[in-house]
Design an enzyme around this catalytic site. Structure first.
Site, PDB file in Angstrom:
ATOM      1  N   PHE A  15       0.828  -1.205   0.000  1.00 38.67           N
ATOM      2  CA  PHE A  15       0.000   0.000   0.000  1.00 38.67           C
ATOM      3  C   PHE A  15       0.866   1.260   0.000  1.00 38.67           C
ATOM      4  O   PHE A  15       0.722   2.137  -0.869  1.00 38.67           O
ATOM      5  CB  PHE A  15      -0.899  -0.050   1.236  1.00 38.67           C
ATOM      6  CG  PHE A  15      -1.989   0.994   1.301  1.00 38.67           C
ATOM      7  CD1 PHE A  15      -2.690   1.375   0.171  1.00 38.67           C
ATOM      8  CD2 PHE A  15      -2.320   1.574   2.514  1.00 38.67           C
ATOM      9  CE1 PHE A  15      -3.712   2.324   0.249  1.00 38.67           C
ATOM     10  CE2 PHE A  15      -3.334   2.513   2.615  1.00 38.67           C
ATOM     11  CZ  PHE A  15      -4.024   2.895   1.472  1.00 38.67           C
ATOM     12  N   TYR A 163       4.523  -7.519  15.535  1.00 36.68           N
ATOM     13  CA  TYR A 163       4.822  -6.351  14.712  1.00 36.68           C
ATOM     14  C   TYR A 163       5.645  -5.338  15.505  1.00 36.68           C
ATOM     15  O   TYR A 163       6.628  -4.776  15.007  1.00 36.68           O
ATOM     16  CB  TYR A 163       3.534  -5.720  14.205  1.00 36.68           C
ATOM     17  CG  TYR A 163       3.739  -4.528  13.315  1.00 36.68           C
ATOM     18  CD1 TYR A 163       4.129  -4.686  11.990  1.00 36.68           C
ATOM     19  CD2 TYR A 163       3.537  -3.230  13.788  1.00 36.68           C
ATOM     20  CE1 TYR A 163       4.320  -3.589  11.163  1.00 36.68           C
ATOM     21  CE2 TYR A 163       3.721  -2.137  12.977  1.00 36.68           C
ATOM     22  CZ  TYR A 163       4.118  -2.318  11.666  1.00 36.68           C
ATOM     23  OH  TYR A 163       4.312  -1.222  10.846  1.00 36.68           O
ATOM     24  N   LYS A 167       9.461  -4.403  14.329  1.00 38.92           N
ATOM     25  CA  LYS A 167       9.760  -3.044  13.890  1.00 38.92           C
ATOM     26  C   LYS A 167      10.723  -2.340  14.844  1.00 38.92           C
ATOM     27  O   LYS A 167      11.603  -1.582  14.418  1.00 38.92           O
ATOM     28  CB  LYS A 167       8.479  -2.240  13.749  1.00 38.92           C
ATOM     29  CG  LYS A 167       7.538  -2.732  12.664  1.00 38.92           C
ATOM     30  CD  LYS A 167       8.140  -2.642  11.266  1.00 38.92           C
ATOM     31  CE  LYS A 167       8.061  -1.266  10.677  1.00 38.92           C
ATOM     32  NZ  LYS A 167       8.476  -1.233   9.249  1.00 38.92           N
TER      33      LYS A 167
END
Length: 348
Positions: A15, A163, A167
């Site tokens: 995206f 996540y 990250k």
């Protein structure tokens, strides 16, 4: 536009990746994008051609490179002046095997940085996350404002999720590596990324809106999100590309904090005949469910408190305010309906 040479964008099918490539091409840059498989190259080129016209694709090249494999990365880096490292793994659920998310984030970042350094590349712009900023600071209730000076403390978190771990570790590695190897690094930290989908391969983060439209969200939790429109995320990547003042800096890509019930209210007001839920889930139920794992684990740290991420520094860089949450929510809804990505629920 300042001449910057060839730009490598990782995650061209994603995206943010597609939107960033679109904006770079719109500004006349030469772009090389990575895809895990060239079988998806047509998806990217068809989408960009619809937005920019076929002629713009003369400045685009797509190459195959996987975050978890050395193959293809040396070739991908050849002749590149700047790397925009955007690719990562995002899931709607919390996997039992956290490495499914952590490895692409950490090992993928390590691979990209090492191959970039080997190719003599000294400029990297990396998509990070607010997950690397506002967690592990002991906030369990009330409102707290976070800026770029905060770094998530994984060791101080009762509940981590894949996540956030991936990250955070990836960013820690990136800054250490950049310092050691003399790389000019900029990190961009989006909140919940929504906004107009370009094609049917939109981000799972749009589920915040599509789930409401399709009736897949029977009740909303109380927590909120620092929403950001994907167009602003892409604009920040391009601005960082052109501005040396961003070297060594972190930028929060976050518009206003928006509670999930308010998201539902905005969608319901715009689409009153879609049956958007008005029900709420009590906090204690979310906490109970999250204690057993599953998707709720991803929001348990935000239940009962209000994490506000101050995007003023990034707005100053752009020279304007971010697109507001309401506009981003409605742009998301309009695009997914137009693309046929959601089906209107049949009344019971």
């Amino acid at each position: 536009m300042t001449e910057q040479g060839l730009i490598l964008v990782t995650g061209a099918t994603g995206f943010v990746g597609k939107w960033t490539i679109l904006e770079l091409l719109r500004k006349g840059y030469r772009v090389r994008g990575t895809v895990r498989s060239l079988t998806r190259a047509g998806e990217v080129t068809d989408t960009l051609a619809r937005e920019l016209g076929q002629g713009a694709l003369s400045n685009l090249e797509l190459v195959e490179a996987d975050l978890l494999d050395d193959k293809g990365w040396a070739k991908a880096m050849a002749g590149v002046s700047t790397v925009q490292h955007i690719a990562t793994a995002i899931r709607a659920d919390e996997p039992k095997d956290q490495d499914l998310v952590i490895r692409p984030a950490l090992e993928g970042t390590q691979r990209v940085f090492r191959f970039a350094d080997a190719a003599g590349i000294k400029r990297i712009i990396m998509t990070s996350s607010i997950a690397t900023v506002g967690y592990g600071h002991g906030q369990t209730s009330g409102r707290r404002v976070y800026d770029e000076t905060y770094f998530t403390n994984l060791d101080n978190m009762k509940w981590t999720w894949a996540y956030c771990v991936g990250k955070t570790r990836a960013e820690q590695f990136a800054w250490a590596f950049a310092k050691e190897h003399g790389i000019d690094l900029t990190t961009i930290h989006p909140g919940a990324i929504i906004g107009p989908a370009l094609d049917e391969h939109a981000s799972i983060s749009l589920g915040m809106v599509t789930g409401l439209l399709e009736g897949k969200v029977p009740a909303t939790p109380s927590n909120g999100f620092s929403i950001i429109d994907v167009r602003d995320v892409a604009a920040l990547h391009v601005e960082a590309q052109e501005n040396p003042e961003t070297f060594g800096q972190r930028y929060l890509a976050t518009a206003e904090y928006t509670p999930f019930p308010k998201v539902a209210d905005i969608v319901r007001e715009a689409y009153p005949d879609w049956g958007i839920t008005t029900k709420r889930v009590p906090d204690w139920i979310i906490k109970l469910i999250a204690s057993f794992g599953g998707p709720a684990r991803q929001i348990i740290n935000d239940i009962g408190n209000e994490k506000v991420f101050d995007g003023a520094k990034a707005e100053k860089l752009l020279g304007r305010k971010f697109i507001g949450a309401r506009e981003a929510i409605l742009a998301t809804a309009e695009s997914v309906i137009k693309l046929g990505l959601v089906t209107k629920p049949v009344p019971k």
